[in-house]
Design an enzyme around this catalytic site. Structure first.
Site, PDB file in Angstrom:
ATOM      1  N   CYS A  71      -0.951   3.780  -6.667  1.00 27.57           N
ATOM      2  CA  CYS A  71      -1.785   3.125  -5.658  1.00 27.57           C
ATOM      3  C   CYS A  71      -2.050   1.714  -6.166  1.00 27.57           C
ATOM      4  O   CYS A  71      -2.388   1.533  -7.349  1.00 27.57           O
ATOM      5  CB  CYS A  71      -3.100   3.881  -5.461  1.00 27.57           C
ATOM      6  SG  CYS A  71      -4.301   3.018  -4.415  1.00 27.57           S
ATOM      7  N   CYS A 124       0.871  -1.183   0.000  1.00 26.72           N
ATOM      8  CA  CYS A 124       0.000   0.000   0.000  1.00 26.72           C
ATOM      9  C   CYS A 124       0.902   1.226   0.000  1.00 26.72           C
ATOM     10  O   CYS A 124       1.693   1.416   0.930  1.00 26.72           O
ATOM     11  CB  CYS A 124      -0.886  -0.034   1.249  1.00 26.72           C
ATOM     12  SG  CYS A 124      -1.881   1.444   1.525  1.00 26.72           S
TER      13      CYS A 124
END
Length: 261
Positions: free
Chosen positions: A182, A70
């Site tokens: 992302c 992440c």
């Protein structure tokens, strides 16, 4: 021992998918913080609390390394996590360095897409300051893609309408590379390809992260210790419900399709 993967939600599945191609003989834990996703529009303090709770849980399951799959979690907590825990913790960052280094055309630019929190964090800003001597990097938050992925919205028309709206203010012919900063965004590579000019590169940081993980495990002499099993946890609760497990299976099938398998 297992390898832990952590993400705010399902985005890290895109990294685990690439890891399984390179390290198929390992066992994995995948922890999705589904109760608190998305992270990108929360405060830094909130996100840190969620991350430390998750990492503590993963370590208690017995792991030899953890991948923070992440970008947002990496940007706000990676240094503190490494100071706190005595196992390898591999983070991610938007692939700004390869994008800038491969940009040979002075008239072309780089567009970095990510969550709002990743884009404003000091970690990324320092990286851009260090690398972007010609001021060719532009930043674009795309929070809608995280929301789409988390609710399993993979309808091409819906996603395309959102992306076309967000990219409307950009002359896409000016961009040599689009960075997917992302991990959720990698589920939508095909949609990006249909919107962007054919010669625009689309890159993410997944492969670099996997190579770094393999290098570290090799130095520790702990490679290939498993069978490719994956245990899923949603915010600390083991996933045993057949429907939820099928949802994860569906995500791997989507990635197979995107990657031509």
């Amino acid at each position: 021992m297992q390898i832990g993967f952590f993400d705010s939600g399902i985005g890290g599945i895109t990294v685990l998918y690439d890891t399984l191609k390179i390290l198929p003989n390992e066992d994995y834990i995948y922890y999705a913080d589904t109760l608190n996703v998305p992270y990108g529009q929360k405060t830094k303090e909130e996100v840190k609390k969620y991350i430390f709770n998750a990492i503590e849980f993963i370590i208690n399951q017995g792991v030899k390394a953890i991948v923070i799959a992440c970008n947002t979690a990496t940007s706000v907590a990676i240094e503190e996590l490494r100071a706190e825990y005595n196992i390898p913790i591999i983070g991610m960052e938007p692939a700004v360095k390869p994008a800038v280094e491969k940009n040979k055309n002075v008239d072309k630019r780089v567009l970095v897409t990510a969550t709002a929190l990743t884009l404003k964090e000091e970690k990324l800003q320092n990286l851009i300051t260090k690398l972007d001597n010609d001021h060719i990097v532009d930043l674009l938050p795309l929070p809608g893609l995280v929301e789409f992925a988390e609710r399993f919205e993979f309808n091409e028309e819906v996603v395309m309408a959102y992306l076309e709206e967000e990219l409307l203010k950009y002359d896409l012919n000016k961009y040599e590379t689009i960075v997917l900063g992302c991990t959720h965004f990698s589920f939508y590579k095909d949609v990006f390809r249909k919107i962007l000019p054919i010669d625009t590169d689309i890159i993410d940081g997944n492969l670099g992260t996997v190579k770094n993980l393999k290098r570290i495990l090799g130095k520790m002499n702990v490679l290939n210790e498993g069978s490719g099993s994956i245990t899923f946890y949603n915010s600390g609760f083991k996933v045993e419900d057949k429907e939820k497990l099928n949802n994860y299976k569906e995500l791997f099938e989507i990635l197979d399709y995107i990657n031509g398998y």
